[in-house]
Design a protein around this motif. Structure first.
Motif, PDB file in Angstrom:
ATOM      1  N   MET A 163       0.828  -1.203   0.000  1.00 21.88           N
ATOM      2  CA  MET A 163       0.000   0.000   0.000  1.00 21.88           C
ATOM      3  C   MET A 163       0.868   1.261   0.000  1.00 21.88           C
ATOM      4  O   MET A 163       2.009   1.250   0.461  1.00 21.88           O
ATOM      5  CB  MET A 163      -0.940   0.030   1.204  1.00 21.88           C
ATOM      6  N   LYS A 164       0.314   2.313  -0.553  1.00 21.82           N
ATOM      7  CA  LYS A 164       0.938   3.621  -0.526  1.00 21.82           C
ATOM      8  C   LYS A 164       0.028   4.533   0.271  1.00 21.82           C
ATOM      9  O   LYS A 164      -1.154   4.693  -0.066  1.00 21.82           O
ATOM     10  CB  LYS A 164       1.130   4.150  -1.950  1.00 21.82           C
ATOM     11  N   GLU A 165       0.549   5.106   1.331  1.00 22.35           N
ATOM     12  CA  GLU A 165      -0.297   5.884   2.225  1.00 22.35           C
ATOM     13  C   GLU A 165       0.257   7.294   2.422  1.00 22.35           C
ATOM     14  O   GLU A 165       1.469   7.511   2.408  1.00 22.35           O
ATOM     15  CB  GLU A 165      -0.430   5.187   3.584  1.00 22.35           C
ATOM     16  N   PRO A 166      -0.639   8.273   2.629  1.00 21.16           N
ATOM     17  CA  PRO A 166      -0.189   9.650   2.830  1.00 21.16           C
ATOM     18  C   PRO A 166       0.085   9.958   4.302  1.00 21.16           C
ATOM     19  O   PRO A 166      -0.422   9.276   5.196  1.00 21.16           O
ATOM     20  CB  PRO A 166      -1.382  10.452   2.325  1.00 21.16           C
ATOM     21  N   PHE A 167       0.852  10.991   4.532  1.00 23.73           N
ATOM     22  CA  PHE A 167       0.952  11.578   5.862  1.00 23.73           C
ATOM     23  C   PHE A 167      -0.223  12.530   6.032  1.00 23.73           C
ATOM     24  O   PHE A 167      -0.603  13.251   5.097  1.00 23.73           O
ATOM     25  CB  PHE A 167       2.270  12.323   6.043  1.00 23.73           C
ATOM     26  N   VAL A 168      -0.811  12.527   7.224  1.00 23.16           N
ATOM     27  CA  VAL A 168      -1.969  13.371   7.516  1.00 23.16           C
ATOM     28  C   VAL A 168      -1.703  14.143   8.806  1.00 23.16           C
ATOM     29  O   VAL A 168      -0.756  13.854   9.539  1.00 23.16           O
ATOM     30  CB  VAL A 168      -3.249  12.531   7.674  1.00 23.16           C
ATOM     31  N   VAL A 169      -2.565  15.120   9.063  1.00 29.20           N
ATOM     32  CA  VAL A 169      -2.507  15.830  10.340  1.00 29.20           C
ATOM     33  C   VAL A 169      -3.388  15.091  11.332  1.00 29.20           C
ATOM     34  O   VAL A 169      -4.571  14.857  11.075  1.00 29.20           O
ATOM     35  CB  VAL A 169      -2.982  17.285  10.205  1.00 29.20           C
ATOM     36  N   ALA A 170      -2.806  14.723  12.456  1.00 29.64           N
ATOM     37  CA  ALA A 170      -3.567  14.097  13.535  1.00 29.64           C
ATOM     38  C   ALA A 170      -3.961  15.179  14.530  1.00 29.64           C
ATOM     39  O   ALA A 170      -3.102  15.931  15.004  1.00 29.64           O
ATOM     40  CB  ALA A 170      -2.718  13.029  14.229  1.00 29.64           C
ATOM     41  N   CYS A 171      -5.246  15.282  14.806  1.00 32.96           N
ATOM     42  CA  CYS A 171      -5.701  16.271  15.777  1.00 32.96           C
ATOM     43  C   CYS A 171      -6.993  15.794  16.433  1.00 32.96           C
ATOM     44  O   CYS A 171      -7.650  14.873  15.950  1.00 32.96           O
ATOM     45  CB  CYS A 171      -5.892  17.644  15.137  1.00 32.96           C
ATOM     46  N   ARG A 172      -7.348  16.444  17.519  1.00 29.40           N
ATOM     47  CA  ARG A 172      -8.611  16.127  18.188  1.00 29.40           C
ATOM     48  C   ARG A 172      -9.770  16.765  17.428  1.00 29.40           C
ATOM     49  O   ARG A 172      -9.603  17.738  16.689  1.00 29.40           O
ATOM     50  CB  ARG A 172      -8.577  16.629  19.636  1.00 29.40           C
ATOM     51  N   LEU A 173     -10.962  16.224  17.616  1.00 22.66           N
ATOM     52  CA  LEU A 173     -12.145  16.688  16.884  1.00 22.66           C
ATOM     53  C   LEU A 173     -12.469  18.157  17.152  1.00 22.66           C
ATOM     54  O   LEU A 173     -12.987  18.851  16.273  1.00 22.66           O
ATOM     55  CB  LEU A 173     -13.355  15.818  17.252  1.00 22.66           C
ATOM     56  N   GLU A 174     -12.159  18.636  18.358  1.00 19.29           N
ATOM     57  CA  GLU A 174     -12.489  20.022  18.688  1.00 19.29           C
ATOM     58  C   GLU A 174     -11.397  21.006  18.274  1.00 19.29           C
ATOM     59  O   GLU A 174     -11.549  22.219  18.441  1.00 19.29           O
ATOM     60  CB  GLU A 174     -12.771  20.157  20.194  1.00 19.29           C
ATOM     61  N   HIS A 175     -10.303  20.506  17.719  1.00 27.38           N
ATOM     62  CA  HIS A 175      -9.201  21.387  17.307  1.00 27.38           C
ATOM     63  C   HIS A 175      -9.618  22.200  16.079  1.00 27.38           C
ATOM     64  O   HIS A 175     -10.357  21.695  15.208  1.00 27.38           O
ATOM     65  CB  HIS A 175      -7.962  20.552  17.000  1.00 27.38           C
ATOM     66  N   PRO A 176      -9.162  23.461  15.952  1.00 25.67           N
ATOM     67  CA  PRO A 176      -9.521  24.290  14.780  1.00 25.67           C
ATOM     68  C   PRO A 176      -9.190  23.645  13.442  1.00 25.67           C
ATOM     69  O   PRO A 176      -9.930  23.808  12.470  1.00 25.67           O
ATOM     70  CB  PRO A 176      -8.705  25.571  15.002  1.00 25.67           C
ATOM     71  N   ILE A 256      -9.192  12.728  14.599  1.00 21.92           N
ATOM     72  CA  ILE A 256      -9.536  12.852  13.190  1.00 21.92           C
ATOM     73  C   ILE A 256      -8.255  13.028  12.385  1.00 21.92           C
ATOM     74  O   ILE A 256      -7.255  13.567  12.887  1.00 21.92           O
ATOM     75  CB  ILE A 256     -10.495  14.047  12.953  1.00 21.92           C
ATOM     76  N   SER A 257      -8.270  12.556  11.147  1.00 22.77           N
ATOM     77  CA  SER A 257      -7.147  12.708  10.225  1.00 22.77           C
ATOM     78  C   SER A 257      -7.536  13.718   9.150  1.00 22.77           C
ATOM     79  O   SER A 257      -8.578  13.575   8.516  1.00 22.77           O
ATOM     80  CB  SER A 257      -6.795  11.383   9.556  1.00 22.77           C
ATOM     81  N   VAL A 258      -6.698  14.724   8.945  1.00 24.19           N
ATOM     82  CA  VAL A 258      -6.958  15.742   7.940  1.00 24.19           C
ATOM     83  C   VAL A 258      -5.860  15.654   6.881  1.00 24.19           C
ATOM     84  O   VAL A 258      -4.674  15.606   7.220  1.00 24.19           O
ATOM     85  CB  VAL A 258      -6.976  17.152   8.563  1.00 24.19           C
ATOM     86  N   PRO A 259      -6.213  15.610   5.583  1.00 22.52           N
ATOM     87  CA  PRO A 259      -5.203  15.547   4.524  1.00 22.52           C
ATOM     88  C   PRO A 259      -4.182  16.676   4.646  1.00 22.52           C
ATOM     89  O   PRO A 259      -4.534  17.828   4.913  1.00 22.52           O
ATOM     90  CB  PRO A 259      -6.037  15.676   3.244  1.00 22.52           C
ATOM     91  N   LEU A 260      -2.933  16.326   4.436  1.00 20.64           N
ATOM     92  CA  LEU A 260      -1.824  17.277   4.565  1.00 20.64           C
ATOM     93  C   LEU A 260      -1.207  17.498   3.187  1.00 20.64           C
ATOM     94  O   LEU A 260      -0.780  16.535   2.522  1.00 20.64           O
ATOM     95  CB  LEU A 260      -0.789  16.712   5.542  1.00 20.64           C
ATOM     96  N   VAL A 261      -1.148  18.765   2.755  1.00 22.89           N
ATOM     97  CA  VAL A 261      -0.708  19.066   1.386  1.00 22.89           C
ATOM     98  C   VAL A 261       0.338  20.187   1.369  1.00 22.89           C
ATOM     99  O   VAL A 261       0.671  20.756   2.398  1.00 22.89           O
ATOM    100  CB  VAL A 261      -1.915  19.479   0.506  1.00 22.89           C
ATOM    101  N   GLU A 262       0.831  20.445   0.162  1.00 26.23           N
ATOM    102  CA  GLU A 262       1.805  21.517  -0.102  1.00 26.23           C
ATOM    103  C   GLU A 262       3.040  21.415   0.780  1.00 26.23           C
ATOM    104  O   GLU A 262       3.349  22.360   1.536  1.00 26.23           O
ATOM    105  CB  GLU A 262       1.134  22.884   0.045  1.00 26.23           C
ATOM    106  N   PRO A 263       3.817  20.327   0.635  1.00 22.07           N
ATOM    107  CA  PRO A 263       3.583  19.213  -0.294  1.00 22.07           C
ATOM    108  C   PRO A 263       2.840  18.058   0.371  1.00 22.07           C
ATOM    109  O   PRO A 263       2.858  17.909   1.590  1.00 22.07           O
ATOM    110  CB  PRO A 263       5.008  18.790  -0.641  1.00 22.07           C
ATOM    111  N   ALA A 264       2.193  17.229  -0.473  1.00 22.30           N
ATOM    112  CA  ALA A 264       1.626  15.964   0.000  1.00 22.30           C
ATOM    113  C   ALA A 264       2.755  14.935   0.043  1.00 22.30           C
ATOM    114  O   ALA A 264       3.522  14.818  -0.911  1.00 22.30           O
ATOM    115  CB  ALA A 264       0.526  15.491  -0.944  1.00 22.30           C
ATOM    116  N   ILE A 265       2.902  14.260   1.158  1.00 22.44           N
ATOM    117  CA  ILE A 265       4.005  13.309   1.350  1.00 22.44           C
ATOM    118  C   ILE A 265       3.425  11.917   1.588  1.00 22.44           C
ATOM    119  O   ILE A 265       2.466  11.757   2.346  1.00 22.44           O
ATOM    120  CB  ILE A 265       4.893  13.728   2.537  1.00 22.44           C
ATOM    121  N   THR A 266       3.996  10.923   0.927  1.00 27.68           N
ATOM    122  CA  THR A 266       3.519   9.550   1.079  1.00 27.68           C
ATOM    123  C   THR A 266       4.679   8.624   1.431  1.00 27.68           C
ATOM    124  O   THR A 266       5.848   8.987   1.284  1.00 27.68           O
ATOM    125  CB  THR A 266       2.859   9.041  -0.220  1.00 27.68           C
TER     126      THR A 266
END
Length: 305
Positions: A163-176, A256-266
């Motif tokens: 599998m090829k997977e991206p790096f994402v931002v890990a944060c709590r649901l109440e985080h901005p 929650i996981s939020v997509p991380l871009v500019e750059p997207a890293i996998t």
């Protein structure tokens, strides 16, 4: 000939581990009992299989040749048993898997559950280690195979990507940041950011990808493993860039996981094993299970919300 299957298993264990003590521990028998099995096998064959000294055990020339045949025989026998549905529940054995910590909590358990339901008598050992340690464990034959994201350049290893997977931002649901559809690396500079240490292979991947990026976040807290970072995020101590594999599926009550871009890293995750070393039937079954089902796990975990 006057020897049986336990004698053959004893020989294979000593040949693999290079130690009567280690082989006895693996087979859960006493060392004298193991020695008797080896002596019985040698008497039946009429040859010496090992050179024994007080410090080490070496195989004779005949022993090395017989080792290949013994492994083929045992693998063939166990494979036959594995293929019979009615006796699958009674097949016993052991499988040892070296696995990066980021894949242990949320990814591996589902496969382990399926495997255990099919072969309940087979014991599975999981060695959770950093990426470099997983490589070393496989090279030393201390595990049947491994789950890793490095190893493609090792001449003694086979790397099978699953599998090829991206790096994402890990944060709590109440985080901005949780309200965003995607987050840039520059967005992270205004938040409490945590990172893995420079000794981590994941940190190396991130640093390499961000070499020319002037807006990169400064960490205030470091941890050795990604799984620890996720725990710290869940505790409300900040945010972190982590592989998607280390995060829970959508719908988690806290994270929650939020997509991380500019750059997207996998990163590419794969199965690694010693080149030219056949797996036992029990290990091969688990290996094949991971290889067959992992792409489905990838699609499920990385699907757009």
């Amino acid at each position: 000939m006057n020897f049986d299957l336990p004698d053959l298993r004893a020989f294979v264990a000593v040949a693999k581990l290079g130690s009567f003590r280690a082989a006895a521990e693996e087979l859960h028998i006493s060392q004298p009992a193991l020695s008797r099995r080896i002596e019985k096998l040698e008497d039946a064959l009429g040859v010496r299989l090992f050179h024994r000294t007080t410090r080490k055990v070496d195989m004779t020339t005949v022993g090395r040749e017989f080792s290949h045949r013994a492994n083929e025989l045992l693998n063939s026998l166990e494979q036959s048993l594995m293929g019979i549905r009615d006796v699958a529940a009674h097949v016993s054995g052991e499988v040892t898997i070296a696995c990066i910590p980021s894949a242990v909590r949320y990814f591996l358990p589902g496969f382990l559950r399926i495997y255990h339901e099919r072969y309940p008598q087979i014991m599975v050992r999981i060695i959770d280690q950093g990426a470099n340690e997983v490589l070393t464990t496989i090279l030393r034959n201390e595990a049947d195979f491994g789950l890793n994201y490095i190893g493609t350049q090792e001449p003694d290893l086979e790397f099978e990507p699953i599998m090829k997977e991206p790096f994402v931002v890990a944060c709590r649901l109440e985080h901005p940041l949780a309200r965003k559809k995607k987050v840039t690396w520059s967005d992270l500079t205004s938040h409490e950011y945590m990172s893995v240490t420079k000794a981590s292979g994941n940190r190396f991947l991130l640093d390499l990808a961000l070499t020319d990026n002037p807006e990169r976040p400064r960490w205030y807290c470091e941890a050795q493993h990604v799984s620890t970072l996720v725990n710290l995020v869940e505790a409300g101590l900040g945010v972190a860039a982590v592989p998607r594999l280390s995060m829970p599926p959508d719908g988690h009550p806290t994270l929650i996981s939020v997509p991380l871009v500019e750059p997207a890293i996998t990163r590419t995750v794969g199965l690694i094993r010693r080149r030219g070393r056949p797996l036992s039937p029990a290990a091969q079954q688990f290996y094949d299970l991971l290889f067959a089902l992992a792409p489905k796990a990838k699609k499920r975990k990385t699907a757009a919300r």
